[in-house]
Design a protein around this motif. Structure first.
Motif, mmCIF file in Angstrom:
data_model
loop_
_atom_site.group_PDB
_atom_site.id
_atom_site.type_symbol
_atom_site.label_atom_id
_atom_site.label_comp_id
_atom_site.label_asym_id
_atom_site.label_seq_id
_atom_site.Cartn_x
_atom_site.Cartn_y
_atom_site.Cartn_z
ATOM 1 N N LEU A 84 0.817 -1.214 0.000
ATOM 2 C CA LEU A 84 0.000 0.000 0.000
ATOM 3 C C LEU A 84 0.849 1.262 0.000
ATOM 4 N N VAL A 85 1.897 1.274 0.795
ATOM 5 C CA VAL A 85 2.773 2.454 0.863
ATOM 6 C C VAL A 85 3.437 2.702 -0.494
ATOM 7 N N ILE A 86 3.964 1.659 -1.103
ATOM 8 C CA ILE A 86 4.651 1.823 -2.395
ATOM 9 C C ILE A 86 3.662 2.197 -3.493
ATOM 10 N N ILE A 87 2.501 1.570 -3.513
ATOM 11 C CA ILE A 87 1.490 1.878 -4.535
ATOM 12 C C ILE A 87 1.044 3.327 -4.414
ATOM 13 N N LEU A 88 0.737 3.775 -3.205
ATOM 14 C CA LEU A 88 0.318 5.173 -3.012
ATOM 15 C C LEU A 88 1.437 6.147 -3.367
ATOM 16 N N PHE A 89 2.675 5.778 -3.049
ATOM 17 C CA PHE A 89 3.808 6.632 -3.412
ATOM 18 C C PHE A 89 3.944 6.746 -4.928
ATOM 19 N N ALA A 114 1.060 3.799 -13.300
ATOM 20 C CA ALA A 114 1.909 3.755 -12.108
ATOM 21 C C ALA A 114 1.301 2.810 -11.072
ATOM 22 N N PHE A 115 -0.010 2.861 -10.932
ATOM 23 C CA PHE A 115 -0.705 1.949 -10.017
ATOM 24 C C PHE A 115 -0.495 0.495 -10.425
ATOM 25 N N LEU A 116 -0.683 0.203 -11.709
ATOM 26 C CA LEU A 116 -0.522 -1.174 -12.184
ATOM 27 C C LEU A 116 0.898 -1.687 -12.008
ATOM 28 N N GLY A 117 1.866 -0.885 -12.393
ATOM 29 C CA GLY A 117 3.260 -1.301 -12.274
ATOM 30 C C GLY A 117 3.652 -1.588 -10.831
ATOM 31 N N ALA A 118 3.275 -0.691 -9.929
ATOM 32 C CA ALA A 118 3.617 -0.872 -8.517
ATOM 33 C C ALA A 118 2.852 -2.038 -7.901
ATOM 34 N N THR A 119 1.589 -2.179 -8.249
ATOM 35 C CA THR A 119 0.768 -3.245 -7.661
ATOM 36 C C THR A 119 1.271 -4.614 -8.063
ATOM 37 N N ILE A 120 1.487 -4.820 -9.330
ATOM 38 C CA ILE A 120 1.929 -6.130 -9.805
ATOM 39 C C ILE A 120 3.278 -6.504 -9.193
ATOM 40 N N LEU A 121 4.192 -5.558 -9.152
ATOM 41 C CA LEU A 121 5.514 -5.874 -8.617
ATOM 42 C C LEU A 121 5.481 -6.110 -7.114
ATOM 43 N N THR A 122 4.810 -5.242 -6.366
ATOM 44 C CA THR A 122 4.846 -5.393 -4.906
ATOM 45 C C THR A 122 4.131 -6.651 -4.439
#
Length: 135
Positions: A84-89, A114-122
């Motif tokens: 959540l922290v990384i996705i929101l950032f 940006a949301f998709l990239g961060a969500t899939i990776l995290t």
């Protein structure tokens, strides 16, 4: 704390490539095919520029952040909070870049990518907890 004794873990050049290549290709293909079907040339162009690139950059930055979190052993066992922290950032960074570069027409594309990239990776990238290991 000396981090040099720790193995490379899950953060190698190979794992980086396996993360960033699909993060560019799949969003670009998905939006490009939609643009072709809907006959929208602006969506086709955005697919390989703002959509693909913002997803790629978001994934790259998320990868680097996760790597540092693993090295420093921060939020290692709190996967949901870490994600959540990384996705929101990443989404905030997308909004900030859109605002700074005055790309209001690309606001949705950049923020959502940006949301998709961060969500899939995290969600996919594991982090190793070194504190539980004995030397």
């Amino acid at each position: 704390m000396n981090h040099r004794n720790y193995p490379a873990g899950n953060f190698t050049l190979r794992s980086l490539l396996f993360a960033i290549v699909p993060s560019y290709v799949f969003p670009a293909l998905m939006s490009g095919i939609s643009g072709i079907i809907l006959q929208k040339s602006d969506l086709i162009q955005a697919s390989y520029t703002t959509i693909g690139i913002s997803s790629l950059l978001s994934t790259l930055l998320s990868f680097l952040i996760l790597w540092q979190l693993e090295l420093k052993q921060i939020l290692v066992s709190q996967k949901l909070l870490r994600s959540l922290v990384i996705i929101l950032f990443m989404m905030s960074l997308g909004v900030l870049i859109t605002w700074i570069l005055q790309l209001q027409s690309e606001y949705f594309n950049i923020t959502f990518s940006a949301f998709l990239g961060a969500t899939i990776l995290t969600i996919r990238q594991p982090i190793k907890n070194y504190r539980n290991e004995r030397n």
